[in-house]
Design an enzyme around this catalytic site. Structure first.
Site, PDB file in Angstrom:
ATOM      1  N   ASP A   9       0.936  -1.129  -0.142  1.00  0.00           N
ATOM      2  CA  ASP A   9       0.091   0.057  -0.124  1.00  0.00           C
ATOM      3  C   ASP A   9       0.704   1.430  -0.192  1.00  0.00           C
ATOM      4  OD1 ASP A   9      -2.414   1.533   0.505  1.00  0.00           O
ATOM      5  OD2 ASP A   9      -1.857   1.768   2.576  1.00  0.00           O
ATOM      6  N   GLU A 152      -2.179   8.875   8.127  1.00  0.00           N
ATOM      7  CA  GLU A 152      -0.628   8.719   8.078  1.00  0.00           C
ATOM      8  C   GLU A 152      -0.315   9.353   9.125  1.00  0.00           C
ATOM      9  OE1 GLU A 152       1.627   7.072   5.840  1.00  0.00           O
ATOM     10  OE2 GLU A 152      -0.386   5.917   5.048  1.00  0.00           O
ATOM     11  N   THR A 185      -8.138   2.108   1.335  1.00  0.00           N
ATOM     12  CA  THR A 185      -7.648   1.027   2.453  1.00  0.00           C
ATOM     13  C   THR A 185      -7.491   1.897   4.032  1.00  0.00           C
ATOM     14  OG1 THR A 185      -5.644   0.853   1.657  1.00  0.00           O
ATOM     15  CG2 THR A 185      -7.365  -1.033   1.317  1.00  0.00           C
TER      16      THR A 185
HETATM   17  N1  DGL Z   1      -4.716   3.347   0.819  1.00  0.00           N
HETATM   18  C1  DGL Z   1      -4.646   3.972  -0.596  1.00  0.00           C
HETATM   19  C2  DGL Z   1      -5.945   3.551  -1.226  1.00  0.00           C
HETATM   20  O1  DGL Z   1      -6.471   2.574  -0.904  1.00  0.00           O
HETATM   21  C3  DGL Z   1      -4.366   5.253  -0.569  1.00  0.00           C
HETATM   22  C4  DGL Z   1      -3.867   6.007  -1.182  1.00  0.00           C
HETATM   23  C5  DGL Z   1      -3.049   7.421  -0.970  1.00  0.00           C
HETATM   24  O2  DGL Z   1      -1.986   7.095  -0.686  1.00  0.00           O
HETATM   25  O3  DGL Z   1      -3.466   8.250  -1.278  1.00  0.00           O
HETATM   26  O4  DGL Z   1      -6.306   4.355  -2.105  1.00  0.00           O
END
Ligand code: DGL
Length: 282
Positions: A9, A152, A185
């Site tokens: 991710d 974050e 997510t």
């Molecule tokens: N967890 C990522 C998603 O599902 C986040 C994306 C990001 O870093 O903006 O889209």
């Protein structure tokens, strides 16, 4: 089979999927890479996210001998899932189709919503995935820039998020959806605020569990599940950003399996490797 499942991710969000995978497949070793050094993905061009996703997937196969890849990021899956499925020598499982299935299964009124990053919503990936279920639903999609940054930073509640949620969720509220898919997510970590904003009549759905079920089904069909008794699975967590922060916040979000974190170094920081060409598997 003793090889690990690889997951990635942009940061902490995929830990929601990792939690579901650990719970559903307790025998499986796991290698998780959070690309925290390059997050957020959601505001980046698709081509750039695709390059990151390919780099991460190939690293999981070449450096960690992953037997399957779970793209635990909607933005990366929207940008790169088709390419990854076509080019990787191992099965690749995304979060978008499982999420869309969970969404249409949960609605009663047929008015459904999805929230995600700008990249995910603009890609139209959810419109296509929901349409391909053939369910008679009307989908309203709303981007939620800013949500990922709160997670974050380790901030998952408070007035600031509530005020932002009020504004960003207005389109799905106005559409009268009865079910809302958290199509990023990271968002399950904001579920309390999102739920409060949407009200008790709206069901929140995440793709984490459905993705874990999809992984179990696919690995099972391919004979790739690790079977046996008294197996103690290993879970490895890597970050391209601050490792101490990844371990601290990651443990808070995922749980005790994230005992410590290691470093993952993007290719553009490794000497002499052309990132535009996928490395060969030997
Ligand atoms: N967890 C990522 C998603 O599902 C986040 C994306 C990001 O870093 O903006 O889209």
């Amino acid at each position: 089979m003793d090889r690990p499942i690889g997951m990635f991710d942009s940061g902490f969000g995929g830990l929601t999927v990792a939690r579901a995978v650990i719970d559903l497949l307790p025998n499986e070793d796991l290698v998780y890479i959070g690309d925290t050094g390059r997050y957020p993905y959601g505001s980046r061009p698709q081509a750039e996210v695709r390059a990151f996703a390919r780099e991460l997937a190939w690293s999981l196969v070449n450096d960690f001998n992953a037997k399957a890849i779970i793209v635990a990021c909607n933005t990366a899956a929207a940008a790169a899932l088709d390419e990854l499925v076509a080019e990787m020598p191992v099965p690749v499982i995304g979060v978008i189709e499982p999420g869309a299935r969970a969404l249409v299964a949960a609605t009663r009124s047929g008015r459904v919503g999805v929230i995600g990053t700008v990249g995910t919503v603009m890609s139209g990936a959810y419109d296509r995935a929901v349409a391909s279920t053939k369910a008679a639903v009307v989908l309203t999609a709303a981007p939620c820039p800013g949500f990922v940054e709160f997670v974050e930073r380790g901030q998952t509640s408070g007035d600031e998020i509530a005020i932002l949620a009020d504004r960003l969720l207005a389109p799905v509220k106005a559409a009268g959806v009865d079910t809302l898919l958290l199509g990023c997510t990271h968002y399950p970590y904001l579920a309390r605020v999102i739920g409060q904003t949407m009200g008790p009549a709206v069901t929140l759905v995440s793709s984490a569990d459905e993705t874990a079920f999809a992984a179990r089904r696919e690995l099972g069909e391919l004979g790739l599940l690790r079977t046996g008794t008294n197996i103690v699975a290993e879970h490895q967590f890597l970050s391209s950003g601050d490792i101490g922060w990844f371990a601290d916040l990651g443990r808070r979000l995922l749980g005790p399996e994230l005992a410590h974190a290691g470093a993952w170094v993007p290719q553009d920081l490794r000497a002499g490797i052309d990132t535009s060409v996928p490395p060969q598997v030997h």
